[in-house]
Motif scaffolding. Sequence first.
Motif, PDB file in Angstrom:
ATOM      1  N   SER A  14      58.742 -31.277   3.238  1.00 26.04           N
ATOM      2  CA  SER A  14      57.582 -31.393   1.990  1.00 26.04           C
ATOM      3  C   SER A  14      58.165 -30.456   0.826  1.00 26.04           C
ATOM      4  O   SER A  14      59.179 -29.784   0.897  1.00 26.04           O
ATOM      5  CB  SER A  14      56.513 -30.265   2.877  1.00 26.04           C
ATOM      6  OG  SER A  14      55.523 -29.947   1.894  1.00 26.04           O
ATOM      7  N   GLU A  15      57.434 -30.663  -0.379  1.00 21.46           N
ATOM      8  CA  GLU A  15      57.895 -30.238  -1.680  1.00 21.46           C
ATOM      9  C   GLU A  15      56.704 -30.425  -2.370  1.00 21.46           C
ATOM     10  O   GLU A  15      55.813 -31.245  -2.449  1.00 21.46           O
ATOM     11  CB  GLU A  15      59.053 -31.017  -2.310  1.00 21.46           C
ATOM     12  CG  GLU A  15      58.938 -32.590  -2.342  1.00 21.46           C
ATOM     13  CD  GLU A  15      60.258 -32.933  -3.182  1.00 21.46           C
ATOM     14  OE1 GLU A  15      61.317 -32.343  -3.045  1.00 21.46           O
ATOM     15  OE2 GLU A  15      60.174 -34.240  -3.283  1.00 21.46           O
ATOM     16  N   ILE A  16      56.533 -29.680  -3.442  1.00 21.75           N
ATOM     17  CA  ILE A  16      55.465 -29.767  -4.566  1.00 21.75           C
ATOM     18  C   ILE A  16      55.855 -31.042  -5.558  1.00 21.75           C
ATOM     19  O   ILE A  16      56.924 -31.194  -5.892  1.00 21.75           O
ATOM     20  CB  ILE A  16      55.330 -28.417  -5.358  1.00 21.75           C
ATOM     21  CG1 ILE A  16      55.025 -27.515  -4.600  1.00 21.75           C
ATOM     22  CG2 ILE A  16      54.454 -28.407  -6.537  1.00 21.75           C
ATOM     23  CD1 ILE A  16      55.024 -25.932  -4.931  1.00 21.75           C
ATOM     24  N   ALA A  17      54.922 -31.594  -5.834  1.00 22.79           N
ATOM     25  CA  ALA A  17      55.257 -32.798  -6.708  1.00 22.79           C
ATOM     26  C   ALA A  17      55.318 -32.387  -8.211  1.00 22.79           C
ATOM     27  O   ALA A  17      54.897 -31.078  -8.569  1.00 22.79           O
ATOM     28  CB  ALA A  17      54.012 -33.641  -6.808  1.00 22.79           C
ATOM     29  N   SER A  75      52.402 -31.169 -10.390  1.00 27.88           N
ATOM     30  CA  SER A  75      51.481 -30.394 -10.064  1.00 27.88           C
ATOM     31  C   SER A  75      51.521 -29.064 -10.566  1.00 27.88           C
ATOM     32  O   SER A  75      52.699 -28.356 -10.908  1.00 27.88           O
ATOM     33  CB  SER A  75      51.479 -30.235  -8.340  1.00 27.88           C
ATOM     34  OG  SER A  75      50.861 -29.402  -7.897  1.00 27.88           O
ATOM     35  N   ARG A 130      51.180 -31.503  -3.184  1.00 25.16           N
ATOM     36  CA  ARG A 130      52.437 -32.607  -2.705  1.00 25.16           C
ATOM     37  C   ARG A 130      51.905 -34.130  -3.390  1.00 25.16           C
ATOM     38  O   ARG A 130      50.502 -34.271  -3.814  1.00 25.16           O
ATOM     39  CB  ARG A 130      52.597 -32.831  -1.419  1.00 25.16           C
ATOM     40  CG  ARG A 130      52.852 -31.372  -0.621  1.00 25.16           C
ATOM     41  CD  ARG A 130      53.421 -31.468   0.689  1.00 25.16           C
ATOM     42  NE  ARG A 130      52.756 -32.548   1.489  1.00 25.16           N
ATOM     43  CZ  ARG A 130      52.984 -32.601   2.829  1.00 25.16           C
ATOM     44  NH1 ARG A 130      53.923 -31.918   3.632  1.00 25.16           N
ATOM     45  NH2 ARG A 130      52.319 -33.580   3.638  1.00 25.16           N
ATOM     46  N   HIS A 166      51.315 -27.785  -0.496  1.00 24.26           N
ATOM     47  CA  HIS A 166      52.731 -27.134  -0.038  1.00 24.26           C
ATOM     48  C   HIS A 166      52.653 -25.647  -0.436  1.00 24.26           C
ATOM     49  O   HIS A 166      52.446 -25.496  -1.395  1.00 24.26           O
ATOM     50  CB  HIS A 166      53.930 -27.946  -0.584  1.00 24.26           C
ATOM     51  CG  HIS A 166      55.355 -27.224  -0.542  1.00 24.26           C
ATOM     52  ND1 HIS A 166      55.895 -27.699   0.553  1.00 24.26           N
ATOM     53  CD2 HIS A 166      55.952 -26.085  -1.177  1.00 24.26           C
ATOM     54  CE1 HIS A 166      57.111 -26.916   0.382  1.00 24.26           C
ATOM     55  NE2 HIS A 166      56.901 -26.171  -0.353  1.00 24.26           N
TER      56      HIS A 166
END
Length: 379
Positions: free
Chosen positions: A314-317, A320, A343, A349
């Motif tokens: 998982s990761e932040i877009a 965002s 995300r 996230h």
Amino acid sequence: MIKGCTEARLFTPPLRKLTPATTLGFAAIEYANNVLHKELYPWQEWCLKHILEIVGSLKSEWKFRFRTILILVSRQNGKTVLSEVLASFFLNVLGIESLFGTSLSLDKAEEVWEAVINDQEGIPELSRSINRVSRTNGNKRLILTGNRQYKVGAPTRRAGRGDSNDLVMLDELREHRDFETWSAAAASTNAKPNGVIICFSNAGDPDSIVLRQIRSSALGIKEDFGGDDEVDDTSIGLFEWSAPDGAATDDLKALAQANPALGYGRLTERALLSNRKTFPENKFRSECMCQQVETILPNPFPDGAWENALDMASEIAPESPIYYGIDLSQDRRWAAVAACGMRADGNYHIELIARRPGTEWVIDWFRERAPRGPMSVAF
């Protein structure tokens, strides 16, 4: 079967080798065995030798090394018997004038008091020194010849007040949420050059401010828990049987460090592991591992639930916005910063991105990142 650890995991080291000339612990053990006819556990004997260390010489002038003694050990390991031996030894061998005992409830203090009376009445060489036993509510005391007295009282702001005590025994120190009882009882030893306060407890929680201040002072940790005065750490002895921080709840070696009576009497591995299955984890760590916990309330997440929810991919877009959160531990010893963002799949996230001791570092952490653009922060 694994045996409990005789030596405390954390303890104030002796000033010199402990022998019958440097500690009254050997005399107390002999008294317990030969007069009271009590067979002590190895940890209890070790404890007596260390807590009754003296400075000076028994052949001339001496005094106890410690004025305040903190004994931390898990429940059901024999603190009550140790209390009985100490009370009887101080009264009958050392001949002190006044002993005061209190606990979380008056009933618990009376349990030790009644056990000492039973020994005093049942052992001929001790019974001859009984003057009177008062069981009147509010005035319960054992009075021996020479006006030596053992009194018990409730844990209130009046505990021991108005008396001058040679020995004060405080049980369940973890339950002292303010300094009212401590201040009254401890001050009652001030006029006694060789006065001693012996505290018994298992580990506390964030509200156990008296226990935590005394323990921190003994360890040389400078913290403010709301007390009026600093405790003189040069006269404090800490003797703690506890599991190391981070130990698993099923680690038998860790359990043996917190349960020194394990395998010597009625306390068994089976009983401890059964408690592990039925107690909330924080409760088990406090009562059976003698570890300080952040709260005695049940953990909101079942064992393993938090770890199982991790998504390493998982990761932040990149596009965002990011929102930051700041949190402090209840005792304000740790601060943490978390980040939250969207995300690519539309889910959130959340990630812990910094956690360090203290709080001052948080301002600098955000100041370093502020030039990069506006930051949305929640507390």
